[in-house]
Design a protein around this motif. Structure first.
Motif, PDB file in Angstrom:
ATOM      1  N   PRO A 172       0.850  -1.202   0.000  1.00  0.00           N
ATOM      2  CA  PRO A 172       0.000   0.000   0.000  1.00  0.00           C
ATOM      3  C   PRO A 172       0.882   1.248   0.000  1.00  0.00           C
ATOM      4  N   PRO A 173       0.305   2.424  -0.192  1.00  0.00           N
ATOM      5  CA  PRO A 173       1.136   3.627  -0.222  1.00  0.00           C
ATOM      6  C   PRO A 173       1.907   3.794   1.087  1.00  0.00           C
ATOM      7  N   PRO A 174       3.143   4.241   1.000  1.00  0.00           N
ATOM      8  CA  PRO A 174       3.913   4.442   2.229  1.00  0.00           C
ATOM      9  C   PRO A 174       3.449   5.704   2.952  1.00  0.00           C
ATOM     10  N   LYS A 175       3.707   5.741   4.249  1.00  0.00           N
ATOM     11  CA  LYS A 175       3.416   6.977   4.994  1.00  0.00           C
ATOM     12  C   LYS A 175       4.688   7.822   4.935  1.00  0.00           C
ATOM     13  N   GLN A 176       4.564   9.119   4.996  1.00  0.00           N
ATOM     14  CA  GLN A 176       5.739   9.998   5.031  1.00  0.00           C
ATOM     15  C   GLN A 176       6.737   9.650   3.926  1.00  0.00           C
ATOM     16  N   TYR A 177       6.387   9.924   2.716  1.00  0.00           N
ATOM     17  CA  TYR A 177       7.232   9.498   1.598  1.00  0.00           C
ATOM     18  C   TYR A 177       7.689  10.719   0.811  1.00  0.00           C
ATOM     19  N   GLN A 178       8.934  10.673   0.380  1.00  0.00           N
ATOM     20  CA  GLN A 178       9.465  11.745  -0.447  1.00  0.00           C
ATOM     21  C   GLN A 178       9.173  11.410  -1.908  1.00  0.00           C
ATOM     22  N   TYR A 179       8.149  12.012  -2.470  1.00  0.00           N
ATOM     23  CA  TYR A 179       7.800  11.691  -3.862  1.00  0.00           C
ATOM     24  C   TYR A 179       8.744  12.415  -4.822  1.00  0.00           C
ATOM     25  N   PRO A 180       9.328  11.670  -5.772  1.00  0.00           N
ATOM     26  CA  PRO A 180      10.235  12.334  -6.710  1.00  0.00           C
ATOM     27  C   PRO A 180       9.486  13.285  -7.642  1.00  0.00           C
ATOM     28  N   PRO A 181      10.121  14.386  -8.037  1.00  0.00           N
ATOM     29  CA  PRO A 181       9.429  15.304  -8.953  1.00  0.00           C
ATOM     30  C   PRO A 181       9.215  14.662 -10.318  1.00  0.00           C
ATOM     31  N   TYR A 182       8.287  15.207 -11.088  1.00  0.00           N
ATOM     32  CA  TYR A 182       8.030  14.688 -12.435  1.00  0.00           C
ATOM     33  C   TYR A 182       9.002  15.312 -13.415  1.00  0.00           C
ATOM     34  N   LEU A 183       9.257  14.565 -14.461  1.00  0.00           N
ATOM     35  CA  LEU A 183      10.054  15.114 -15.558  1.00  0.00           C
ATOM     36  C   LEU A 183       9.119  15.980 -16.408  1.00  0.00           C
ATOM     37  N   SER A 184       9.613  17.140 -16.810  1.00  0.00           N
ATOM     38  CA  SER A 184       8.779  18.003 -17.640  1.00  0.00           C
ATOM     39  C   SER A 184       9.425  18.207 -19.008  1.00  0.00           C
ATOM     40  N   HIS A 185       8.604  18.182 -20.040  1.00  0.00           N
ATOM     41  CA  HIS A 185       9.108  18.390 -21.411  1.00  0.00           C
ATOM     42  C   HIS A 185       8.573  19.738 -21.906  1.00  0.00           C
ATOM     43  N   GLU A 186       9.468  20.557 -22.397  1.00  0.00           N
ATOM     44  CA  GLU A 186       9.014  21.872 -22.887  1.00  0.00           C
ATOM     45  C   GLU A 186       8.381  21.747 -24.273  1.00  0.00           C
ATOM     46  N   LEU A 187       7.271  22.413 -24.478  1.00  0.00           N
ATOM     47  CA  LEU A 187       6.632  22.388 -25.807  1.00  0.00           C
ATOM     48  C   LEU A 187       7.456  23.228 -26.778  1.00  0.00           C
ATOM     49  N   ASP A 188       7.738  22.704 -27.960  1.00  0.00           N
ATOM     50  CA  ASP A 188       8.486  23.478 -28.958  1.00  0.00           C
ATOM     51  C   ASP A 188       7.526  24.071 -29.984  1.00  0.00           C
ATOM     52  N   GLN A 189       8.095  24.623 -31.043  1.00  0.00           N
ATOM     53  CA  GLN A 189       7.253  25.319 -32.016  1.00  0.00           C
ATOM     54  C   GLN A 189       6.233  24.386 -32.693  1.00  0.00           C
ATOM     55  N   ILE A 190       6.691  23.185 -33.072  1.00  0.00           N
ATOM     56  CA  ILE A 190       5.747  22.245 -33.719  1.00  0.00           C
ATOM     57  C   ILE A 190       4.628  21.884 -32.742  1.00  0.00           C
ATOM     58  N   ASP A 191       4.999  21.605 -31.495  1.00  0.00           N
ATOM     59  CA  ASP A 191       3.981  21.272 -30.478  1.00  0.00           C
ATOM     60  C   ASP A 191       2.944  22.381 -30.374  1.00  0.00           C
ATOM     61  N   ARG A 192       3.434  23.612 -30.335  1.00  0.00           N
ATOM     62  CA  ARG A 192       2.508  24.754 -30.170  1.00  0.00           C
ATOM     63  C   ARG A 192       1.649  24.948 -31.416  1.00  0.00           C
ATOM     64  N   GLU A 193       2.246  24.731 -32.581  1.00  0.00           N
ATOM     65  CA  GLU A 193       1.469  24.868 -33.830  1.00  0.00           C
ATOM     66  C   GLU A 193       0.345  23.834 -33.889  1.00  0.00           C
ATOM     67  N   VAL A 194       0.686  22.599 -33.555  1.00  0.00           N
ATOM     68  CA  VAL A 194      -0.337  21.530 -33.590  1.00  0.00           C
ATOM     69  C   VAL A 194      -1.446  21.843 -32.590  1.00  0.00           C
ATOM     70  N   LEU A 195      -1.052  22.310 -31.421  1.00  0.00           N
ATOM     71  CA  LEU A 195      -2.049  22.642 -30.396  1.00  0.00           C
ATOM     72  C   LEU A 195      -2.980  23.749 -30.894  1.00  0.00           C
ATOM     73  N   ALA A 196      -2.379  24.798 -31.450  1.00  0.00           N
ATOM     74  CA  ALA A 196      -3.199  25.919 -31.947  1.00  0.00           C
ATOM     75  C   ALA A 196      -4.142  25.443 -33.054  1.00  0.00           C
ATOM     76  N   GLU A 197      -3.633  24.579 -33.930  1.00  0.00           N
ATOM     77  CA  GLU A 197      -4.451  24.054 -35.027  1.00  0.00           C
ATOM     78  C   GLU A 197      -5.654  23.265 -34.476  1.00  0.00           C
ATOM     79  N   LEU A 198      -5.370  22.425 -33.482  1.00  0.00           N
ATOM     80  CA  LEU A 198      -6.451  21.606 -32.908  1.00  0.00           C
ATOM     81  C   LEU A 198      -7.471  22.469 -32.192  1.00  0.00           C
ATOM     82  N   LYS A 199      -6.972  23.477 -31.485  1.00  0.00           N
ATOM     83  CA  LYS A 199      -7.895  24.310 -30.698  1.00  0.00           C
ATOM     84  C   LYS A 199      -8.778  25.186 -31.584  1.00  0.00           C
ATOM     85  N   SER A 200      -8.282  25.489 -32.777  1.00  0.00           N
ATOM     86  CA  SER A 200      -9.121  26.313 -33.665  1.00  0.00           C
ATOM     87  C   SER A 200      -9.924  25.444 -34.648  1.00  0.00           C
TER      88      SER A 200
END
Ligand code: SF4
Length: 497
Positions: A172-200
């Motif tokens: 089961p989940p441990p008590k008092q646990y140090q959870y590791p941070p998540y890895l984050s990926h930065e969105l680049d120009q293609i990512d942002r273009e695709v997002l804008a295209e989908l949203k519109s």
């Protein structure tokens, strides 16, 4: 006259499939964005964004390698390929065998299909194994894989003296646990273009915008793998089934979306895992637990998808026909903390790990009697890694037991006690996991007994259900439980429980 190579959005890898022997001088690469596929469902925004952006990144990568690439939007995949073939007067078009029945039916006989090596086990080998078995136990398949691929083996014995470490890996989940941070990926120009295209666009999409949880390149997939091996691998095993409100991923690798698009292959993962394990600081339980997912479950699920055939998705053993509950669309439509947490997490990132999928969402779908095909559609739409080959066996066979036991020997159902043990959700819930009747009764606990009772004749014959059925016989308040079930089911259907 050039040859065409069609690359499906889930085969984005130069080292496998039809691109393995590609030559920029001879070959023209074709990608097709099928409008029918995009418009066919209410997809999670991040699922479609991830797929399109990864494909466009990969197309650009191939161009940088000197390939001529045609990225075509068309009504259907074949229409797009055919148009390019005619316009460019291609000598032929080849592709790796598709990963779904739908695409296979579209392309079969029209282009040259070469063997699909995006899995470690080809269809023929799986069928040979399956035909030799009395029942399709994953554990037996997994042991065969360990020996065949020579992974965690000491001659013909498993390393560590056991084939599995499930007991150690169900904490089961441990008590008092140090959870590791998540890895984050930065969105680049293609990512942002695709997002804008989908949203519109006028597509009917659901879910939040991408927040950096997912990268969309092969580099991002490798970075994710390295991050897992450095920060999570050690403690993956013991807590792989645990769920907590304060950490949505725990030590899960988050590699399945990348693997299912082909951005990273199981071979690459296994090599890196072997190397990391050799350093000596990874417990065998964690290593074995992770290897089991990669060479066992993933391969088994794909094998079963092809083994059972296309009609398997239509199975409805319990003849269930309830409509999807409002809570699956909107987490505010339930007071069940475990469920609303999962739906909120899915809305935020299009992902939750295997236990919420199986023991919260599928469990709820089965206990409430949702039509399996409706639930299957929903699962396909909202998860970032939800390929057809993943979801059909996972929903029809594992989650909803709709195949009557072809895949799993008993249904994966539980009352609130399992969720209470494996998570900390119940502390913040309006309901009490111990209660099966009354206003505070946990819907899981109540509906679990109701479901056992409704299927008593069948389950009594199943020796693996002996313990549960003995519990049912001892129940003194079954009539009241069943009355309450009607109230709970009505409330869930109205989005009020
Ligand atoms: Fe889920 Fe029941 Fe626990 Fe509430 S009490 S979080 S509904 S298991």
């Amino acid at each position: 006259m050039k040859r065409g190579i069609y690359v499906a959005f889930d085969q984005l890898n130069q080292g496998y499939g039809a691109l393995k022997d590609a030559d920029p001088k001879r070959d023209l690469i074709i990608f097709v964005e099928s409008q029918r596929m995009l418009q066919s469902r209410r997809w999670h925004l991040q699922r479609i964004w991830f797929m399109l952006s990864a494909t466009r990144h990969f197309a650009k990568h191939l161009e940088s390698q000197g390939f001529e690439v045609v990225y075509r939007k068309a009504d259907q995949t074949w229409a797009g390929i055919e148009a390019v073939k005619n316009e460019r007067k291609l000598s032929e078009v080849i592709a790796a065998e598709p990963n779904s029945y739908k695409l296979l039916a579209q392309l079969n006989g029209k282009i040259t299909l070469i063997p699909n090596d995006f899995f470690l086990t080809n269809k023929k080998d799986f069928i040979t194994w399956a035909d030799s078995q009395k029942s399709l136990l994953m554990e037996n398949f997994y042991r065969t894989q360990r020996k065949r691929l020579n992974i965690l083996m000491d001659k013909d014995k498993p390393v560590g003296g056991a084939w599995n470490f499930d007991k150690e890996n169900r904490l089961p989940p441990p008590k008092q646990y140090q959870y590791p941070p998540y890895l984050s990926h930065e969105l680049d120009q293609i990512d942002r273009e695709v997002l804008a295209e989908l949203k519109s666009s006028d597509l009917n999409l659901w879910g939040d915008d991408p927040d950096g949880t997912w990268g969309t390149t092969q580099m991002a997939a490798l970075k994710q793998l390295r991050y897992f091996l450095d920060k999570h691998f050690q403690n993956f095993g013991p807590y792989e089934d645990a769920m907590v409100t304060e950490n949505w991923a725990f030590h899960h690798s988050l590699l399945s979306p990348y693997m299912n698009l082909g951005l990273i292959h199981a071979d690459e993962i296994l090599e890196a895992v072997r190397e990391r394990y050799q350093k000596g600081d990874i417990p065998i339980a964690s290593c074995e637990g992770f290897i089991r997912q990669v060479i066992g479950w993933r391969e088994y699920i794909n094998g079963v998808y092809w083994f059972f055939g296309e009609k398997y998705r239509e199975a409805n053993h319990f003849a269930l026909n309830r409509k999807l509950l409002p809570l699956f669309e909107d987490p505010t439509k339930t007071k069940m903390a475990c469920v609303s947490t999962q739906i909120s997490d899915i809305k935020a990132r299009a992902w939750v790990h295997h236990i919420p999928r199986l023991m919260v969402l599928s469990n709820l779908a089965l206990l409430t009697g949702i039509k399996p095909q409706e639930f299957l559609d929903w699962m396909r739409e909202v998860f970032i890694d939800a390929a057809d080959w993943v979801m059909v066996p996972n929903v029809i066979g594992m989650g909803m037991h709709s195949d009557g036991g072809l895949m799993a020997t008993k249904p994966y159902i539980s009352g609130g006690s399992y969720i209470s043990k494996m998570s900390n959700y119940c502390k913040g819930c309006a309901y009490d996991p111990k209660l099966r009747t009354g206003e505070d009764a946990c819907p899981f606990t109540n509906l679990y007994w109701n479901f056992l009772s409704e299927n008593e004749a069948e389950f009594t014959k199943n020796h693996r259900m002996f313990q549960q059925m003995s519990g049912l016989k001892r129940l003194k308040d079954l009539a009241e439980v069943k009355r309450e079930s009607a109230r709970i089911l009505k409330g869930l259907s109205q989005g009020e429980i």
